[in-house]
Design a protein around this motif. Structure first.
Motif, mmCIF file in Angstrom:
data_model
loop_
_atom_site.group_PDB
_atom_site.id
_atom_site.type_symbol
_atom_site.label_atom_id
_atom_site.label_comp_id
_atom_site.label_asym_id
_atom_site.label_seq_id
_atom_site.Cartn_x
_atom_site.Cartn_y
_atom_site.Cartn_z
ATOM 1 N N SER A 115 0.833 -1.200 0.000
ATOM 2 C CA SER A 115 0.000 0.000 0.000
ATOM 3 C C SER A 115 0.867 1.248 0.000
ATOM 4 C CB SER A 115 -0.916 0.004 1.223
ATOM 5 O OG SER A 115 -1.597 1.237 1.332
ATOM 6 N N GLU A 116 0.359 2.287 -0.612
ATOM 7 C CA GLU A 116 1.035 3.579 -0.609
ATOM 8 C C GLU A 116 0.518 4.480 0.518
ATOM 9 O OE1 GLU A 116 0.702 5.287 -4.485
ATOM 10 O OE2 GLU A 116 1.944 3.730 -5.433
ATOM 11 N N HIS A 117 -0.249 3.892 1.455
ATOM 12 C CA HIS A 117 -0.854 4.680 2.519
ATOM 13 C C HIS A 117 -0.449 4.126 3.891
ATOM 14 C CE1 HIS A 117 -3.251 6.736 -0.467
ATOM 15 N NE2 HIS A 117 -3.705 5.592 -0.903
ATOM 16 N N ARG B 18 2.433 -0.269 6.900
ATOM 17 C CA ARG B 18 1.396 -0.428 5.893
ATOM 18 C C ARG B 18 1.158 -1.903 5.634
ATOM 19 N NH1 ARG B 18 4.740 2.916 2.041
ATOM 20 N NH2 ARG B 18 5.917 3.210 3.965
ATOM 21 N N VAL C 75 -3.083 -4.457 -8.818
ATOM 22 C CA VAL C 75 -3.729 -3.676 -7.767
ATOM 23 C C VAL C 75 -5.031 -3.101 -8.308
ATOM 24 C CG1 VAL C 75 -3.542 -1.637 -6.294
ATOM 25 C CG2 VAL C 75 -1.563 -3.133 -6.604
ATOM 26 N N ASP D 273 -6.386 0.823 -3.548
ATOM 27 C CA ASP D 273 -5.476 1.144 -2.441
ATOM 28 C C ASP D 273 -6.025 2.419 -1.829
ATOM 29 O OD1 ASP D 273 -3.430 1.406 -0.642
ATOM 30 O OD2 ASP D 273 -1.892 1.943 -2.124
ATOM 31 N N ARG E 162 -7.801 4.724 1.679
ATOM 32 C CA ARG E 162 -8.055 4.996 3.092
ATOM 33 C C ARG E 162 -9.446 5.592 3.278
ATOM 34 N NH1 ARG E 162 -2.923 8.444 5.118
ATOM 35 N NH2 ARG E 162 -4.083 8.330 7.070
ATOM 36 N N GLY F 178 -3.881 2.332 4.816
ATOM 37 C CA GLY F 178 -4.587 1.993 3.604
ATOM 38 C C GLY F 178 -5.022 0.538 3.568
ATOM 39 N N LEU G 180 -5.513 -2.459 0.865
ATOM 40 C CA LEU G 180 -4.995 -2.791 -0.461
ATOM 41 C C LEU G 180 -5.745 -3.993 -1.014
ATOM 42 C CD1 LEU G 180 -2.740 -2.249 -2.600
ATOM 43 C CD2 LEU G 180 -1.346 -3.926 -1.358
ATOM 44 N N CYS H 172 -5.992 -5.798 5.171
ATOM 45 C CA CYS H 172 -6.218 -4.620 6.013
ATOM 46 C C CYS H 172 -5.471 -4.753 7.328
ATOM 47 C CB CYS H 172 -7.714 -4.446 6.292
ATOM 48 S SG CYS H 172 -8.374 -5.738 7.375
#
Length: 323
Positions: free
Chosen positions: A72-74, A81, A92, A95, A97, A121, A123, A145
């Motif tokens: 995830s980029e969050h 993450r 993907v 992704d 929030r 985030g 994913l 999650c």
């Protein structure tokens, strides 16, 4: 196919405030994690507490064959993450929030700060060839999650409250956030299921930070009834199109925990399956298949207490799905 989830506990490269203090400690942690994953032999593993995406790539490099990685980029404020390790290529598909548009921000502290999105985030990926089912293969859609922790933190970086009133309030704030995040995750599950759970291979994996009967966990199941082990399980109904099944009842009772907190065993990591997948689930467990109850350290409220420890304070939770 074995599908699983595992909180890797502070997977950072060395030198930062949360990961191993040196390279030797980092190598020991990677080796301990890799040994478990190799023995577990999953087709796809959802992971949590990836503090550094490059560290997950380092871990994948210690495994046999070629593994595909998605993260995830969050991340949250600590940089952790969620992600995936997979034997098949991943695409993907989400992704995020974001809370559902109808869900208002929830109170997060005494000062009135609110949380209008998930702390970490969620994913979701799609992969082909990971599972074969009657009528041909279909893509496997999986979301991973890491919901808000029950381990509470207080102002000024404290992990102990000033009094019991503060403990109660911050417990409520954490519960508000976890419930909102579970609601957001359920909305994503609805997208993955697309009202067709009898035909779609969908799984939701992760550290839900609560047990099977918790209200936040129950939010994810969808229409009530038909849980594994109940009389309704073998009776198809319209709810099967959108329902998810927690595989926890398939785990032998003597192994039904994934973390030990202050000496108490808890099953807070979960695998939930769509109708199509749960009907082909043949076994589930924690730890390693065939090795009995997971041996885990008892942890306390401060995540920094185990900084640099090899392995993880969580056990993997897995399910085996047959053809």
């Amino acid at each position: 196919m074995l599908l699983g989830t595992w909180n890797l506990e502070n997977l950072y490269r060395p030198g930062g405030p949360y990961g191993p203090p040196d390279e030797a400690g980092y190598e020991a942690k990677l080796a301990a994690l890799a040994a478990v994953i190799t023995e577990l032999d999953p087709a796809l593993l959802g992971v949590q507490e990836v503090g550094d995406p490059e560290a997950l790539k380092d871990l994948a490099g210690m495994l046999d064959d070629d593994w595909h990685v998605a993260v995830s980029e969050h991340p949250d404020s600590r940089g952790i993450r969620v992600g995936f390790l997979s034997r098949t290529p991943l695409t993907v598909v989400a992704d995020t929030r974001a809370f559902p548009a109808e869900l208002r921000p929830v109170q997060a502290d005494d000062a009135g700060l609110t949380a209008g999105q998930a702390g970490r985030g969620v994913l979701a990926v799609e992969t082909e060839g990971a599972v074969e089912t009657e009528g041909g293969d279909g893509p496997l859609r999986v979301a991973v999650c890491h919901l808000k922790s029950k381990l509470l933190s207080y102002p000024d970086g404290r992990f102990q409250p000033r009094d019991e009133g503060e403990r109660a309030r911050y417990g409520a704030y954490a519960l508000y956030r976890r419930a909102a995040e579970a609601t957001a995750l359920r909305a994503l599950a609805d997208e993955l299921l697309a009202g067709d759970g009898q035909a779609r291979n969908v799984a939701i994996l992760g550290d839900l930070n609560d047990e099977v009967q918790a209200a936040t966990t129950q939010i994810l199941l969808g229409p009530p009834g038909s849980e594994i082990g109940t009389p309704g399980y073998d009776r198809p109904d319209r709810g099967d199109a959108t329902r998810l099944w927690d595989v926890a009842p398939l785990i032998p009772p003597g192994q039904r925990w994934s973390r030990v907190y202050s000496g108490r065993r808890e099953l807070i990591d979960h695998v939930l399956l769509s109708h199509r997948l749960v009907r082909r689930a043949t076994a589930a467990g924690t730890g390693l298949p065939g090795e009995g109850p997971p041996g885990l350290p008892s942890v306390g409220p401060d995540p920094a207490d185990r900084r640099g420890e090899p392995g993880s304070d969580h056990a993997p939770v897995w399910v085996r799905v047959g053809d």
